[in-house]
Design a protein around this motif. Structure first.
Motif, mmCIF file in Angstrom:
data_model
loop_
_atom_site.group_PDB
_atom_site.id
_atom_site.type_symbol
_atom_site.label_atom_id
_atom_site.label_comp_id
_atom_site.label_asym_id
_atom_site.label_seq_id
_atom_site.Cartn_x
_atom_site.Cartn_y
_atom_site.Cartn_z
ATOM 1 N N VAL A 167 0.255 -0.939 -0.048
ATOM 2 C CA VAL A 167 -0.101 0.268 -0.061
ATOM 3 C C VAL A 167 0.728 1.443 0.276
ATOM 4 O O VAL A 167 0.413 2.441 -0.392
ATOM 5 N N SER A 168 2.133 1.391 0.672
ATOM 6 C CA SER A 168 3.265 2.047 0.617
ATOM 7 C C SER A 168 2.899 2.398 -0.501
ATOM 8 O O SER A 168 3.007 3.665 -0.819
ATOM 9 N N ILE A 169 3.628 1.728 -1.978
ATOM 10 C CA ILE A 169 4.229 1.935 -2.616
ATOM 11 C C ILE A 169 3.192 2.658 -3.964
ATOM 12 O O ILE A 169 3.346 3.605 -4.275
ATOM 13 N N LEU A 170 2.094 1.693 -3.948
ATOM 14 C CA LEU A 170 0.847 2.097 -4.918
ATOM 15 C C LEU A 170 0.027 3.603 -3.913
ATOM 16 O O LEU A 170 0.240 4.484 -5.077
ATOM 17 N N ALA A 171 0.215 3.688 -2.725
ATOM 18 C CA ALA A 171 -0.706 4.434 -2.602
ATOM 19 C C ALA A 171 0.353 5.811 -2.656
ATOM 20 O O ALA A 171 -0.162 7.394 -3.050
ATOM 21 N N ALA A 172 1.148 5.954 -2.872
ATOM 22 C CA ALA A 172 2.031 7.351 -3.021
ATOM 23 C C ALA A 172 2.478 7.273 -3.941
ATOM 24 O O ALA A 172 2.239 8.506 -5.029
ATOM 25 N N TRP A 173 2.226 6.622 -5.184
ATOM 26 C CA TRP A 173 2.783 6.513 -6.552
ATOM 27 C C TRP A 173 1.080 7.125 -7.152
ATOM 28 O O TRP A 173 1.171 8.074 -7.802
ATOM 29 N N LEU A 174 0.466 6.441 -6.389
ATOM 30 C CA LEU A 174 -1.633 7.332 -7.194
ATOM 31 C C LEU A 174 -1.936 8.660 -6.367
ATOM 32 O O LEU A 174 -1.568 9.775 -7.328
ATOM 33 N N LEU A 175 -1.353 8.843 -5.262
ATOM 34 C CA LEU A 175 -1.562 10.141 -4.807
ATOM 35 C C LEU A 175 -0.168 11.313 -5.067
ATOM 36 O O LEU A 175 -0.715 12.303 -5.984
ATOM 37 N N ILE A 176 0.802 10.701 -6.050
ATOM 38 C CA ILE A 176 1.249 11.905 -6.637
ATOM 39 C C ILE A 176 0.982 11.943 -8.174
ATOM 40 O O ILE A 176 0.955 13.276 -8.810
ATOM 41 N N LYS A 177 0.757 10.879 -8.648
ATOM 42 C CA LYS A 177 0.344 11.001 -10.628
ATOM 43 C C LYS A 177 -1.432 11.557 -9.656
ATOM 44 O O LYS A 177 -1.699 12.230 -10.934
ATOM 45 N N LYS A 178 -1.808 12.387 -8.663
ATOM 46 C CA LYS A 178 -3.738 12.163 -8.848
ATOM 47 C C LYS A 178 -2.819 13.798 -8.787
ATOM 48 O O LYS A 178 -4.189 14.663 -9.524
ATOM 49 N N PHE A 179 -2.516 14.416 -7.647
ATOM 50 C CA PHE A 179 -2.258 15.763 -6.953
ATOM 51 C C PHE A 179 -1.233 16.600 -6.950
ATOM 52 O O PHE A 179 -1.196 17.939 -7.642
ATOM 53 N N ALA A 180 0.402 15.763 -7.218
ATOM 54 C CA ALA A 180 1.826 16.457 -7.339
ATOM 55 C C ALA A 180 1.744 17.699 -8.982
ATOM 56 O O ALA A 180 1.532 16.918 -10.285
ATOM 57 N N VAL A 181 2.061 18.744 -8.513
ATOM 58 C CA VAL A 181 1.941 19.634 -9.924
ATOM 59 C C VAL A 181 3.613 20.160 -10.424
ATOM 60 O O VAL A 181 4.152 20.585 -10.691
ATOM 61 N N ASP A 182 4.234 19.978 -8.559
ATOM 62 C CA ASP A 182 5.282 20.350 -9.090
ATOM 63 C C ASP A 182 6.562 18.882 -7.723
ATOM 64 O O ASP A 182 6.373 18.604 -6.811
ATOM 65 N N GLU A 183 7.646 20.131 -8.120
ATOM 66 C CA GLU A 183 8.628 19.003 -7.036
ATOM 67 C C GLU A 183 8.007 18.780 -5.708
ATOM 68 O O GLU A 183 8.186 17.697 -4.549
ATOM 69 N N GLU A 184 7.745 19.520 -4.917
ATOM 70 C CA GLU A 184 7.217 20.219 -3.451
ATOM 71 C C GLU A 184 6.065 19.543 -2.843
ATOM 72 O O GLU A 184 6.503 18.535 -2.361
ATOM 73 N N THR A 185 5.055 19.512 -3.917
ATOM 74 C CA THR A 185 4.268 18.629 -4.063
ATOM 75 C C THR A 185 4.352 17.302 -4.362
ATOM 76 O O THR A 185 3.203 16.801 -3.803
ATOM 77 N N HIS A 186 5.405 16.785 -5.347
ATOM 78 C CA HIS A 186 5.823 15.494 -4.716
ATOM 79 C C HIS A 186 5.765 15.265 -4.002
ATOM 80 O O HIS A 186 5.404 13.699 -3.593
ATOM 81 N N ALA A 187 7.223 15.382 -3.030
ATOM 82 C CA ALA A 187 7.440 15.005 -1.975
ATOM 83 C C ALA A 187 5.850 14.984 -0.636
ATOM 84 O O ALA A 187 6.454 13.887 -0.585
ATOM 85 N N ILE A 188 5.164 16.215 -0.929
ATOM 86 C CA ILE A 188 4.285 16.287 0.163
ATOM 87 C C ILE A 188 3.476 15.454 0.116
ATOM 88 O O ILE A 188 2.839 14.086 0.269
ATOM 89 N N TYR A 189 2.310 14.954 -1.370
ATOM 90 C CA TYR A 189 1.815 13.287 -1.593
ATOM 91 C C TYR A 189 2.329 12.269 -1.533
ATOM 92 O O TYR A 189 2.105 11.316 -1.298
ATOM 93 N N GLY A 190 3.784 11.558 -1.939
ATOM 94 C CA GLY A 190 4.703 10.976 -1.460
ATOM 95 C C GLY A 190 4.528 10.504 0.006
ATOM 96 O O GLY A 190 4.759 9.590 -0.294
ATOM 97 N N ALA A 191 4.896 11.353 -0.217
ATOM 98 C CA ALA A 191 4.891 11.334 2.066
ATOM 99 C C ALA A 191 3.689 10.858 2.459
ATOM 100 O O ALA A 191 3.574 9.928 3.426
ATOM 101 N N ALA A 192 2.784 11.697 2.362
ATOM 102 C CA ALA A 192 1.374 11.242 2.542
ATOM 103 C C ALA A 192 1.010 9.207 2.459
ATOM 104 O O ALA A 192 0.106 8.638 3.085
ATOM 105 N N GLY A 193 1.028 8.790 1.377
ATOM 106 C CA GLY A 193 1.094 8.145 0.396
ATOM 107 C C GLY A 193 1.859 6.865 0.864
ATOM 108 O O GLY A 193 0.998 5.839 1.646
ATOM 109 N N GLY A 194 2.838 7.073 1.331
ATOM 110 C CA GLY A 194 4.018 6.482 2.163
ATOM 111 C C GLY A 194 3.120 6.088 3.738
ATOM 112 O O GLY A 194 3.171 5.248 3.739
ATOM 113 N N ALA A 195 2.693 7.414 3.545
ATOM 114 C CA ALA A 195 1.885 7.108 5.771
ATOM 115 C C ALA A 195 0.726 6.482 5.510
ATOM 116 O O ALA A 195 0.628 5.290 6.104
ATOM 117 N N MET A 196 0.048 6.258 4.052
ATOM 118 C CA MET A 196 -1.069 5.667 4.796
ATOM 119 C C MET A 196 -0.366 3.801 4.213
ATOM 120 O O MET A 196 -1.343 2.827 5.046
#
Length: 541
Positions: A167-196
């Motif tokens: 779930v960590s890898i899958l959720a991180a990838w999905l959140l980044i793909k859905k919500f990330a718009v730049d390097e900063e949001t990529h890191a933020i949503y990736g970390a959130a997915g890992g937490a899930m």
């Protein structure tokens, strides 16, 4: 050496193997997770995880150990009804404390994160519900450990880590793909997915434990029905016992493990004050917390498994005034742990750079340098974990709390002074502080055990002989890896060959140095398989 009939070693070995499997799973998914998140994203994930761990320590982390002790004491006296009341009281306690901690993480997490790492807040909020469910899971695990069965805990750990990894890898990838718009949001949503993924793992482990309890419910209630003990404890009395027993253990574990959170905050705030860029700080902490700590936590988890397995037996021996037998169990637990942790520390140091490059290709040289310098921490941290567990098992929970507090002060002073006086040291200031913490705990706990149990460390068999065998292993590992790398410059091949040969050399040297018999070796983790291999090598006849 170990006695012929040893439930402690059997239980500890079983839990060790399960813990080792779950840690290896956790290690293997770190590399793809690091690729998905990036170094900065790993840093945010690490900072959120530090806060999560602190709140988990307060609410849930030590509950298995505490419940195991309190329930096992009643089971030893065949007070099955009172044991069940303790279980129900512990569940209520866990839900209250875990719920409060989860609300604190969600609504006040921004105050707990370093001022220059607020981007980790989303990941922390994703982790908040996990604290509540972890508290309940802790009670379930402690309850079955009190019955001297480590299988439910062991299997649930493996299932938890598998779900976490996927779930960590899958959720991180999905959140980044859905919500990330730049390097900063990529890191933020990736970390959130890992937490899930952490939450998914805990829910999986809890679901399994509930299934196990349901399967054993009838036999549990049959014992309760046959309980002829007349002095039944009230729920108010049970809650008081749980509070008085669990709270000191929780605060002891909190103080002992608070160093990671305090280190991250002090380190980040001081370097921020010194003008070091936040991304540089986050990147260093990402390699320290996700690569270095993940690697050394594998052998450290083995000491935690031994401590969990020791608690019921030590508590039972102590309550029956069998101090000699209790001391024998302590030495057996230490010997079993050092059999694994000492060669692990030597191997991590000798092969530090190949290990980090093979497991974490995207990492820099920092993780290898940290592993080389800090691998010795494994030995001292493992020993302090075991001695903490023993002191708690004999009802002296305030002693390791005091020892942890003293060691924590030394840790905080070290990281603050090093970070302020020599910011160029970077995260190495944290590494030095963690080593000082572990050494201080070992010394103080050893003094306490001698005072209350008359315990004397068996330095020769417990530490000296495994270290001698591990030293020979380390030489072989270094020569084989770097010699083979000159001929076949493929890291993973050279590392695999050197690790296998080093393990065989260690086992051979250990048997020769300790004069371990076939029956004694069978009681070690994977002992039957080890004996078969050593017979092929003509070490055993």
């Amino acid at each position: 050496m170990m006695s012929e009939k040893n439930g402690l070693v059997k239980n500890a070995s079983f839990l060790m193997m399960a813990t080792l499997i779950s840690r290896v799973i956790g290690l293997l998914y770190r590399s793809p997770l690091g690729v998905v998140l990036g170094t900065v994203g790993l840093g945010y994930y690490g900072y959120a995880n530090n806060v999560y761990v602190i709140l988990l320590l307060i609410s849930a982390y030590s509950i298995p150990m505490a419940v195991s002790k309190v329930v096992s004491e009643r089971l030893a006296l065949k007070q099955y009804r009172n044991a069940q009341k303790v279980f129900h009281g512990a569940l209520l306690y866990a839900m209250i404390v875990g719920g409060v901690a989860a609300l604190v993480a969600f609504f006040f997490g921004n105050y707990l994160l370093p001022v220059n790492q607020q981007q980790a807040l989303l990941a922390l909020r994703m982790l908040a519900p996990t604290i509540f469910f972890s508290a309940i899971l802790g009670v379930m695990r402690g309850y079955f450990q009190a019955h001297s069965t480590m299988m439910p805990t062991s299997i649930s750990q493996i299932l938890e880590q598998i779900a976490n990894a996927i779930v960590s890898i899958l959720a991180a990838w999905l959140l980044i793909k859905k919500f990330a718009v730049d390097e900063e949001t990529h890191a933020i949503y990736g970390a959130a997915g890992g937490a899930m993924g952490t939450g998914a793992g805990v829910l999986t482990g809890l679901a399994f434990m509930l299934i196990v309890y349901a399967a054993n419910r009838k036999s549990i209630h049959k014992k309760i029905a046959r309980d002829k003990h007349t002095q039944e404890e009230s729920m108010v009395g049970v809650m008081k016992i749980i509070f008085l027993m669990v709270t000191p253990i929780i605060f002891n574990t909190f103080v002992y493990n608070a160093s990671s959170y305090l280190d991250s905050k002090i380190f980040s705030d001081i370097l921020n004050m010194k003008g070091i860029a936040a991304k540089v700080v986050s990147g260093q902490w990402g390699e320290y917390s996700n690569y270095y700590i993940t690697l050394i936590n594998i052998p450290l988890a083995l000491s935690s498994a031994t401590s969990s397995a020791m608690m019921p037996e030590i508590a039972t021996r102590f309550i029956k005034n069998e101090y000699k037998e209790a001391n024998e169990k302590i030495n057996e637990g230490i010997q079993l742990t050092m059999f694994l942790c000492i060669p692990a520390a030597v191997g991590l140091a000798v092969l530090a750079f190949p290990i980090t490059k093979v497991l974490f290709p995207s990492s820099g040289t920092l993780s290898g340098q940290l592993l080389l310098a800090g691998s010795i921490t494994v030995i001292f941290s493992a020993l302090s974990t075991i001695t903490n567990g023993v002191l708690q098992a004999i009802g002296k929970a305030r002693i390791p709390l005091r020892n942890s507090a003293i060691s924590l002060v030394l840790n905080v002073i070290t990281v603050a002074v090093c970070s302020f006086a020599a910011p160029q040291m970077g995260v190495f200031s944290v590494l030095i502080a963690s080593l000082i913490l572990a050494v201080a705990m070992c010394v103080l706990n050893a003094m306490s055990l001698k005072k209350y149990l008359g315990h004397k460390n068996d330095f020769v068999n417990g530490y000296g002989k495994p270290l001698a065998a591990a030293a020979g292993m380390g030489v072989v590992a270094w020569i084989v890896y770097y010699g083979l790398h000159l001929l076949v410059p493929i890291r993973i091949v050279c590392l695999g060959v050197s690790v296998i040969l080093a393990a065989l050399v260690y086992l051979i040297l250990y048997v020769i140095v300790t004069k371990t018999t076939v029956e004694q070796m069978r009681r070690f983790p994977m002992g039957n398989y080890v004996v078969k291999v050593l017979r092929i090598l003509k070490v055993f006849r």
